[in-house]
Design a protein around this motif. Structure first.
Motif, mmCIF file in Angstrom:
data_model
loop_
_atom_site.group_PDB
_atom_site.id
_atom_site.type_symbol
_atom_site.label_atom_id
_atom_site.label_comp_id
_atom_site.label_asym_id
_atom_site.label_seq_id
_atom_site.Cartn_x
_atom_site.Cartn_y
_atom_site.Cartn_z
ATOM 1 N N PRO A 114 -42.155 -4.011 0.873
ATOM 2 C CA PRO A 114 -40.870 -3.433 1.303
ATOM 3 C C PRO A 114 -39.902 -3.345 0.134
ATOM 4 O O PRO A 114 -40.112 -3.956 -0.917
ATOM 5 C CB PRO A 114 -40.376 -4.425 2.362
ATOM 6 C CG PRO A 114 -41.059 -5.710 2.027
ATOM 7 C CD PRO A 114 -42.387 -5.347 1.427
ATOM 8 N N ALA A 115 -38.842 -2.555 0.322
ATOM 9 C CA ALA A 115 -37.828 -2.432 -0.716
ATOM 10 C C ALA A 115 -37.155 -3.785 -0.955
ATOM 11 O O ALA A 115 -37.129 -4.653 -0.078
ATOM 12 C CB ALA A 115 -36.793 -1.389 -0.314
ATOM 13 N N ARG A 116 -36.625 -3.949 -2.155
ATOM 14 C CA ARG A 116 -35.946 -5.207 -2.494
ATOM 15 C C ARG A 116 -34.772 -5.465 -1.562
ATOM 16 O O ARG A 116 -34.038 -4.554 -1.196
ATOM 17 C CB ARG A 116 -35.422 -5.169 -3.927
ATOM 18 C CG ARG A 116 -36.497 -5.101 -4.990
ATOM 19 C CD ARG A 116 -35.891 -5.284 -6.371
ATOM 20 N NE ARG A 116 -34.713 -4.470 -6.568
ATOM 21 C CZ ARG A 116 -34.736 -3.204 -6.959
ATOM 22 N NH1 ARG A 116 -35.890 -2.606 -7.174
ATOM 23 N NH2 ARG A 116 -33.612 -2.534 -7.141
ATOM 24 N N SER A 117 -34.614 -6.710 -1.197
ATOM 25 C CA SER A 117 -33.477 -7.100 -0.374
ATOM 26 C C SER A 117 -32.182 -6.805 -1.122
ATOM 27 O O SER A 117 -32.058 -7.110 -2.302
ATOM 28 C CB SER A 117 -33.577 -8.592 -0.046
ATOM 29 O OG SER A 117 -32.461 -9.007 0.689
ATOM 30 N N GLY A 118 -31.247 -6.163 -0.436
ATOM 31 C CA GLY A 118 -29.968 -5.846 -1.052
ATOM 32 C C GLY A 118 -29.938 -4.524 -1.790
ATOM 33 O O GLY A 118 -28.890 -4.127 -2.311
ATOM 34 N N ALA A 119 -31.087 -3.830 -1.865
ATOM 35 C CA ALA A 119 -31.111 -2.533 -2.546
ATOM 36 C C ALA A 119 -30.315 -1.506 -1.749
ATOM 37 O O ALA A 119 -30.204 -1.605 -0.519
ATOM 38 C CB ALA A 119 -32.559 -2.059 -2.713
ATOM 39 N N ARG A 120 -29.763 -0.528 -2.432
ATOM 40 C CA ARG A 120 -29.000 0.524 -1.751
ATOM 41 C C ARG A 120 -29.909 1.291 -0.804
ATOM 42 O O ARG A 120 -31.008 1.707 -1.185
ATOM 43 C CB ARG A 120 -28.404 1.476 -2.782
ATOM 44 C CG ARG A 120 -27.730 2.671 -2.161
ATOM 45 C CD ARG A 120 -27.307 3.685 -3.211
ATOM 46 N NE ARG A 120 -26.130 3.244 -3.927
ATOM 47 C CZ ARG A 120 -25.512 3.999 -4.849
ATOM 48 N NH1 ARG A 120 -26.002 5.186 -5.160
ATOM 49 N NH2 ARG A 120 -24.433 3.560 -5.453
ATOM 50 N N PRO A 121 -29.489 1.505 0.456
ATOM 51 C CA PRO A 121 -30.335 2.251 1.402
ATOM 52 C C PRO A 121 -30.607 3.666 0.905
ATOM 53 O O PRO A 121 -29.748 4.304 0.291
ATOM 54 C CB PRO A 121 -29.497 2.276 2.691
ATOM 55 C CG PRO A 121 -28.531 1.145 2.553
ATOM 56 C CD PRO A 121 -28.248 1.026 1.084
ATOM 57 N N ALA A 132 -38.603 -0.123 4.860
ATOM 58 C CA ALA A 132 -38.695 -1.387 5.600
ATOM 59 C C ALA A 132 -40.077 -2.014 5.458
ATOM 60 O O ALA A 132 -40.273 -3.189 5.777
ATOM 61 C CB ALA A 132 -38.381 -1.162 7.069
ATOM 62 N N GLY A 133 -41.036 -1.230 4.980
ATOM 63 C CA GLY A 133 -42.387 -1.736 4.786
ATOM 64 C C GLY A 133 -43.302 -1.401 5.948
ATOM 65 O O GLY A 133 -42.840 -1.112 7.056
ATOM 66 N N PRO A 134 -44.594 -1.425 5.718
ATOM 67 C CA PRO A 134 -45.563 -1.064 6.765
ATOM 68 C C PRO A 134 -45.795 -2.217 7.726
ATOM 69 O O PRO A 134 -45.475 -3.375 7.420
ATOM 70 C CB PRO A 134 -46.835 -0.782 5.965
ATOM 71 C CG PRO A 134 -46.732 -1.727 4.802
ATOM 72 C CD PRO A 134 -45.264 -1.786 4.457
ATOM 73 N N PRO A 135 -46.350 -1.940 8.898
ATOM 74 C CA PRO A 135 -46.714 -3.028 9.817
ATOM 75 C C PRO A 135 -47.857 -3.852 9.236
ATOM 76 O O PRO A 135 -48.737 -3.314 8.556
ATOM 77 C CB PRO A 135 -47.133 -2.296 11.089
ATOM 78 C CG PRO A 135 -47.556 -0.938 10.624
ATOM 79 C CD PRO A 135 -46.699 -0.616 9.443
ATOM 80 N N ALA A 136 -47.852 -5.140 9.508
ATOM 81 C CA ALA A 136 -48.989 -5.993 9.143
ATOM 82 C C ALA A 136 -50.173 -5.646 10.042
ATOM 83 O O ALA A 136 -49.994 -5.037 11.107
ATOM 84 C CB ALA A 136 -48.601 -7.458 9.309
ATOM 85 N N PRO A 137 -51.397 -6.014 9.645
ATOM 86 C CA PRO A 137 -52.562 -5.682 10.482
ATOM 87 C C PRO A 137 -52.424 -6.131 11.936
ATOM 88 O O PRO A 137 -52.725 -5.363 12.859
ATOM 89 C CB PRO A 137 -53.709 -6.411 9.771
ATOM 90 C CG PRO A 137 -53.294 -6.450 8.337
ATOM 91 C CD PRO A 137 -51.812 -6.638 8.365
ATOM 92 N N GLY A 138 -51.940 -7.350 12.151
ATOM 93 C CA GLY A 138 -51.786 -7.834 13.523
ATOM 94 C C GLY A 138 -50.777 -7.013 14.311
ATOM 95 O O GLY A 138 -50.970 -6.758 15.510
ATOM 96 N N GLU A 139 -49.699 -6.602 13.635
ATOM 97 C CA GLU A 139 -48.701 -5.757 14.303
ATOM 98 C C GLU A 139 -49.303 -4.414 14.691
ATOM 99 O O GLU A 139 -49.048 -3.894 15.780
ATOM 100 C CB GLU A 139 -47.510 -5.520 13.378
ATOM 101 C CG GLU A 139 -46.656 -6.722 13.077
ATOM 102 C CD GLU A 139 -45.565 -6.346 12.087
ATOM 103 O OE1 GLU A 139 -44.499 -5.879 12.533
ATOM 104 O OE2 GLU A 139 -45.778 -6.502 10.869
ATOM 105 N N LEU A 140 -50.102 -3.847 13.784
ATOM 106 C CA LEU A 140 -50.681 -2.534 14.055
ATOM 107 C C LEU A 140 -51.692 -2.614 15.195
ATOM 108 O O LEU A 140 -51.752 -1.710 16.043
ATOM 109 C CB LEU A 140 -51.338 -1.989 12.784
ATOM 110 C CG LEU A 140 -51.586 -0.479 12.717
ATOM 111 C CD1 LEU A 140 -50.315 0.310 13.027
ATOM 112 C CD2 LEU A 140 -52.133 -0.090 11.355
#
Length: 217
Positions: A114-121, A132-140
């Motif tokens: 995921p993008a760095r925390s605090g980075a400009r949207p 926000a990053g991809p879903p983890a395998p369990g989430e998918l």
């Protein structure tokens, strides 16, 4: 700019069939997609942003395919089996999807961080979601099961897990020249879902169960 964004993502996906992510240049992708480098950076922000968007699109496309299969005019159990068979076939030819479903990322693929925390949207809404990053395998897997509805969710989750065991299982020890015991076969040598595994899923789905999903393995 949706067309430009899709063209750039298509160019990145095509490039991955020939070389690893680390060797792919943004300027080359812009040239293939026939857009300016500025447009590329406006859409994705950086090469890392492009990687996140590529992985996010693969997850979204996969879930769209799952929903389409489950909505087919056939008995729900048959549709769940079709999803399992489709996962095996699709994962064999789409390395990013295979990594999303199994967590087995390698150096040829873009990093799904995921993008760095605090980075400009990002200014582009689709990119903000990708960042926000991809879903983890369990989430998918859970999202896949949820697409089947409450009645079939537990059976769908089991079917997906059986399909994924087929994707990640090492090949038998065959071969001079092929993959040895404990080594993963190359995608071209992977077989589709076997009839025995399909029958196993059909048998599981034919058993009426009232167990809540949280008790399933």
């Amino acid at each position: 700019m949706a067309h430009a964004r899709d063209a750039l993502l298509d160019a990145a996906l095509a490039a991955l069939t020939h070389r690893p992510w680390s060797a792919i240049r943004m300027a080359d992708l812009a040239a293939v997609a026939r857009v300016s480098r500025q447009t590329l950076y406006n859409e994705f922000g950086s090469k890392e942003g492009l990687a996140r968007a590529l992985v996010r699109r693969e997850a979204d496309t996969y879930l769209q395919g799952v929903r389409a299969l489950l909505a087919a005019p056939a008995p729900p159990g048959r549709n769940v089996v079709a999803v399992a068979e489709w996962i095996v076939a699709r994962a064999a030819v789409r390395p990013i999807l295979r990594a999303l479903l199994t967590g087995a990322w390698n150096e040829r693929l873009p990093e799904p961080r995921p993008a760095r925390s605090g980075a400009r949207p990002a200014p582009v809404p689709a990119q903000r979601r990708a960042d926000a990053g991809p879903p983890a395998p369990g989430e998918l897997v859970a999202q896949t099961a949820a697409c089947a509805g409450e009645r079939w969710a537990a059976g769908c989750e089991l079917a997906v897990r059986i399909a994924l065991s087929h994707v990640v299982a090492p090949p038998p020890p065959v071969t001079p020249g092929g993959a040895g015991p404990g080594q993963c076969a190359e995608p071209e040598s992977w077989s589709p879902m076997t009839p025995a595994m399909t029958r196993l899923i059909e048998t599981i789905l034919s058993v009426e169960t009232t167990s809540p999903r949280k008790t399933m393995p």
